[in-house]
Enzyme design. Structure first.
Site, PDB file in Angstrom:
ATOM      1  N   CYS A   2      -9.243 -30.197  31.911  1.00  0.00           N
ATOM      2  CA  CYS A   2      -7.875 -30.350  32.379  1.00  0.00           C
ATOM      3  C   CYS A   2      -6.940 -30.665  31.209  1.00  0.00           C
ATOM      4  CB  CYS A   2      -7.705 -31.438  33.433  1.00  0.00           C
ATOM      5  SG  CYS A   2      -8.732 -31.203  34.872  1.00  0.00           S
ATOM      6  N   ARG A  27      -8.362 -25.931  28.100  1.00  0.00           N
ATOM      7  CA  ARG A  27      -9.040 -27.102  28.667  1.00  0.00           C
ATOM      8  C   ARG A  27      -9.428 -26.921  30.127  1.00  0.00           C
ATOM      9  NH1 ARG A  27      -8.112 -31.575  25.334  1.00  0.00           N
ATOM     10  NH2 ARG A  27      -8.716 -32.945  27.031  1.00  0.00           N
ATOM     11  N   TRP A  75      -9.476 -27.920  35.373  1.00  0.00           N
ATOM     12  CA  TRP A  75     -10.884 -27.528  35.398  1.00  0.00           C
ATOM     13  C   TRP A  75     -11.477 -28.311  36.566  1.00  0.00           C
ATOM     14  CZ3 TRP A  75     -15.779 -29.733  34.972  1.00  0.00           C
ATOM     15  CH2 TRP A  75     -16.828 -28.835  34.728  1.00  0.00           C
ATOM     16  N   ASN A 101      -6.555 -36.128  34.454  1.00  0.00           N
ATOM     17  CA  ASN A 101      -7.689 -35.509  33.759  1.00  0.00           C
ATOM     18  C   ASN A 101      -8.792 -36.549  33.732  1.00  0.00           C
ATOM     19  OD1 ASN A 101      -9.504 -34.392  31.939  1.00  0.00           O
ATOM     20  ND2 ASN A 101      -8.262 -34.886  30.140  1.00  0.00           N
ATOM     21  N   GLY A 102      -9.902 -36.261  34.407  1.00  0.00           N
ATOM     22  CA  GLY A 102     -11.012 -37.216  34.432  1.00  0.00           C
ATOM     23  C   GLY A 102     -11.669 -37.231  35.795  1.00  0.00           C
ATOM     24  N   GLU A 486     -28.058 -20.959  19.027  1.00  0.00           N
ATOM     25  CA  GLU A 486     -26.599 -20.831  19.026  1.00  0.00           C
ATOM     26  C   GLU A 486     -26.180 -19.391  19.355  1.00  0.00           C
ATOM     27  OE1 GLU A 486     -24.167 -22.677  19.206  1.00  0.00           O
ATOM     28  OE2 GLU A 486     -22.460 -21.601  18.396  1.00  0.00           O
ATOM     29  N   LYS A 490     -23.821 -18.368  22.502  1.00  0.00           N
ATOM     30  CA  LYS A 490     -22.572 -17.601  22.354  1.00  0.00           C
ATOM     31  C   LYS A 490     -22.584 -16.407  23.300  1.00  0.00           C
ATOM     32  CE  LYS A 490     -20.405 -19.799  20.800  1.00  0.00           C
ATOM     33  NZ  LYS A 490     -20.717 -21.086  20.255  1.00  0.00           N
ATOM     34  N   GLU A 493     -22.131 -17.472  27.017  1.00  0.00           N
ATOM     35  CA  GLU A 493     -20.783 -17.958  27.340  1.00  0.00           C
ATOM     36  C   GLU A 493     -19.768 -16.834  27.439  1.00  0.00           C
ATOM     37  OE1 GLU A 493     -19.490 -21.844  25.388  1.00  0.00           O
ATOM     38  OE2 GLU A 493     -20.208 -20.667  23.699  1.00  0.00           O
ATOM     39  N   HIS A 509     -46.214 -17.943  23.232  1.00  0.00           N
ATOM     40  CA  HIS A 509     -46.718 -18.867  24.257  1.00  0.00           C
ATOM     41  C   HIS A 509     -46.036 -18.656  25.607  1.00  0.00           C
ATOM     42  CE1 HIS A 509     -49.079 -21.006  21.295  1.00  0.00           C
ATOM     43  NE2 HIS A 509     -48.025 -20.965  20.496  1.00  0.00           N
ATOM     44  N   LYS A 608     -12.790 -26.121  27.184  1.00  0.00           N
ATOM     45  CA  LYS A 608     -13.048 -26.412  25.779  1.00  0.00           C
ATOM     46  C   LYS A 608     -13.516 -27.844  25.570  1.00  0.00           C
ATOM     47  CE  LYS A 608     -12.775 -25.441  21.395  1.00  0.00           C
ATOM     48  NZ  LYS A 608     -13.861 -24.608  20.903  1.00  0.00           N
TER      49      LYS A 608
HETATM   50  O1  M6R Z   1     -16.153 -30.814  21.467  1.00  0.00           O
HETATM   51  P1  M6R Z   1     -17.649 -30.882  21.366  1.00  0.00           P
HETATM   52  O2  M6R Z   1     -18.156 -30.317  20.096  1.00  0.00           O
HETATM   53  O3  M6R Z   1     -18.171 -32.260  21.608  1.00  0.00           O
HETATM   54  O4  M6R Z   1     -18.159 -29.950  22.538  1.00  0.00           O
HETATM   55  C1  M6R Z   1     -19.517 -29.800  22.807  1.00  0.00           C
HETATM   56  C2  M6R Z   1     -19.763 -28.633  23.712  1.00  0.00           C
HETATM   57  O5  M6R Z   1     -19.085 -28.794  24.918  1.00  0.00           O
HETATM   58  C3  M6R Z   1     -19.327 -27.307  23.081  1.00  0.00           C
HETATM   59  O6  M6R Z   1     -19.956 -27.096  21.856  1.00  0.00           O
HETATM   60  C4  M6R Z   1     -19.662 -26.132  24.020  1.00  0.00           C
HETATM   61  O7  M6R Z   1     -21.032 -25.964  24.129  1.00  0.00           O
HETATM   62  C5  M6R Z   1     -18.972 -24.853  23.561  1.00  0.00           C
HETATM   63  N1  M6R Z   1     -18.530 -24.120  24.698  1.00  0.00           N
HETATM   64  C6  M6R Z   1     -19.864 -23.981  22.763  1.00  0.00           C
HETATM   65  O8  M6R Z   1     -19.278 -22.787  22.383  1.00  0.00           O
END
Ligand code: M6R
Length: 613
Positions: A2, A27, A75, A101-102, A486, A490, A493, A509, A608
């Site tokens: 949010c 956000r 969000w 937000n929260g 990673e 990516k 997502e 395995h 984000k």
């Molecule tokens: O702001 P942060 O680095 O603490 O965020 C951690 C994760 O939420 C963040 O890396 C998330 O996995 C991203 N969407 C990855 O691309």
């Protein structure tokens, strides 16, 4: 999670709020809404499911005149994305509008009490409960809105950043925070409020970061901060070190692509002023202050989430190799709930781009209470994790707006590598020759990253070839194992394709059962101590007719004959190579996501900054 914006001052509030919401949309983008208070006819609330642009469209031609307003981009936590669950929420009396937000954890109990008193609710949100709770207190105690907020917040369990306006007060915004960020921009006879500085930067560079348990009473020419005990607090004014270009797309189609292409510069910025490779000096004042404690730490625990957790995994390999200190890497969300054993003197490295990730923040607060030293590796200056840490180092990657983390990751690796080299050398576990060599290897990364980016067209061709497959497997060993994780994250997502990352040798395995002639297997196989082993793993995939896409180092002659597609990177020491090998994986995910027609900057269901648990 949010985004919130507020304005009070002489200008028209609506355009400022809407622009701010666009900047904060990363956000959360389930719904958007604004509340405006007009001096002649009171409170007006407009809200809509969907993006900020959808809200804007419905308001074309509306009379939105007002000098005060609050806005929200959501969000969803409590209640599906819908018009009725969108913020702002208005109290039963119609007098107060609030954005939040929260998460209010004890909202169900409070709601029960309000229902008994005859309140009814239009939404499923915890926010609507809180605004009614505040209004109820205000009416029963015949007190000001500020007092009602203070009384209510003493009862609230959970995290919040809230902004409230009252229909009869066209000047004042009451704001409060605990656990969710709030920045107030100080203008001349005006104030701007937001979840981060991006909506504010255009108007002023002077900001105040509100602390947990503080309430702000914000009028055009007055900002009063109080704690929940009603004691005045002195606002600490900070100068923003950010420019407008950093938060715009600058000619790129998407923020994600811009941020991938910024990496040579962001890594350089991160090293600049800290790494003097020629003379073998690494100057990191935050780390130097605690160097003794880090050198003597019985162990290091790295705490993070998502991509930052992957950076932590790479750091585990680097620190154990160069500093010979045992390292554990923990998901913050697991660590905080499992009664972890933390000893006085343990060093906790918290890694976070946003510096606001709720799980990471609470985990380090817990470890701090138990006597650990907290080192924050954070991108957003002044963020909660940065402020909670004893010391640390900013990554200086600049604002990262694309929801998928890219440049923040490589900057995290650059900082963590510098810390490891510095500590290893000072501790004596890294000999001078290797230390000097690694300093030079690290300094060469920005230039080599430029070369990797030149492969963009080739990577796009590969992306188009495989964009319609349902699954991908990513494999790597050693330093490249976290890079495989990673790469898979990516892809998931951005393109919504199922992908798994695995240690290359672990594949036999179980996951090898998935291999068919339609499964692309991405090997992160740059030259390192295990390269021969990875080539054997490639052979095992090829023997089962799997498709091999390999990311290799120039001069590697063993991998190309086993590969259907090859991406060749410049040579780099295995310790620094992850900063290069991740780039093709970022580009692959990006191009597949774009080819599939998805909004790569705002992938579905994500946000984000994850400020809820
Ligand atoms: O702001 P942060 O680095 O603490 O965020 C951690 C994760 O939420 C963040 O890396 C998330 O996995 C991203 N969407 C990855 O691309």
């Amino acid at each position: 999670m949010c985004g919130i914006v507020g304005y009070t001052g002489p200008r028209e509030a609506y355009p400022i709020i809407i622009k701010g919401l666009h900047r904060l949309e990363y956000r959360g983008y389930d719904s958007a809404g604004v509340a405006l208070v007009n001096e002649n006819d009171g409170l007006h609330v407009y809200k809509k499911k969907g993006r900020v642009a959808d809200l804007e469209e419905t308001l074309i031609g509306a009379n939105l005149h007002s000098h005060i307003g609050i806005g929200h981009t959501r969000w969803a936590t409590h209640g599906e994305p819908s018009d009725r669950n969108a913020h702002p929420h208005v109290s039963f009396s119609g007098e107060i509008a609030m954005i939040h937000n929260g998460i209010i954890e004890n909202y169900a109990q409070i709601k029960k009490e309000l229902l008994k008193k005859g309140y009814t609710f239009k939404s499923d949100t915890d926010t609507e409960v809180l605004v009614n709770f505040i209004d109820d207190i205000k009416q029963n105690n015949d007190c000001t809105l500020e007092e009602a907020v203070r009384i209510a917040l003493r009862r609230v369990v959970g995290a919040y950043c809230i902004l409230l306006v009252h229909k009869d007060d066209p000047e004042t915004i009451i704001a409060a925070r605990k656990g969710s960020p709030l920045v107030i921009g100080i203008g001349k006879g005006e104030h701007f409020l937001a979840s981060d500085a991006s909506p504010i930067i255009e108007y002023t560079k002077e900001v105040v970061y509100v602390n947990d348990y503080e309430i702000a009473i914000v009028k055009p020419d007055e900002l009063v901060l109080k704690n929940l005990g009603n004691d005045k607090q002195t606002p600490f004014i900070t100068k923003l070190n950010m420019d407008m270009a950093a938060i715009e797309k600058g000619g790129y189609d998407h923020f994600m692509l811009k941020e991938i292409f910024e990496q040579p510069n962001t890594i350089y910025d991160c090293l600049r002023g800290r790494l003097d490779a020629e003379n073998g000096n690494i100057i990191m004042s935050g780390i130097q202050k605690y160097a003794e404690q880090i050198i003597n730490a019985p162990r290091i625990i790295i705490i993070a989430c998502g991509t930052s957790w992957h950076a932590g995994l790479v750091a585990e390999y680097i620190i154990e190799e160069t500093c010979r200190i045992p390292v554990e890497v923990e998901y913050a969300s697991e660590f905080r709930y499992r009664n972890p054993i933390v000893h006085k003197g343990d060093v906790i490295i918290a890694i976070s781009q946003s510096g606001e990730t709720a799980d990471t923040l609470v985990a380090i607060e817990k470890a701090k209470e138990q006597g650990a030293i907290i080192v924050g590796i954070v991108n957003v200056v002044g963020s909660s994790i940065a402020r909670t840490s004893h010391t640390g180092s900013y990554t200086h990657a600049g604002p990262e707006i694309g929801v998928a983390s890219t440049k923040a990751f490589t900057a995290q690796l650059a900082v963590l590598t510098m810390i490891a080299l510095k500590i290893g050398y000072e501790k004596g576990t890294l000999d001078k020759e290797r230390y000097l060599y690694l300093c030079k290897e690290l300094a060469a990364i920005p230039e080599k990253a430029e070369l990797v980016l030149k492969l963009d067209d080739h990577i796009k061709e590969i992306a188009l070839k495989y964009k319609d497959v349902p699954d991908f497997l990513y494999l790597g060993r050693g330093y490249n194992f976290p890079i495989a994780l990673e790469g898979a994250l990516k892809l998931k997502e951005i393109s919504y394709i199922h992908a798994e990352g695995y240690p290359a040798a672990e594949m036999k395995h179980g996951p090898i059962a998935l291999v068919t002639n339609t499964l692309p297997v991405v090997f992160v196989a740059t030259k390192d101590a295990y390269h021969g082993k990875v080539v054997s793993n490639m052979q095992e995939i090829k023997a089962r007719k799997g498709i091999v896409i390999s990311i290799i180092t120039e001069g590697d002659t063993a991998s190309p004959p086993l590969s259907d597609d090859v991406i060749v990177l410049p040579a780099a020491d295995e310790i620094v190579a992850p900063m290069l090998s991740v780039i093709p994986l970022q580009l692959l995910a990006y191009h597949i996501g774009v080819a599939k027609g998805y909004d790569v900057d705002k992938p579905r269901n994500l946000a984000k900054s994850v400020t809820v648990e």
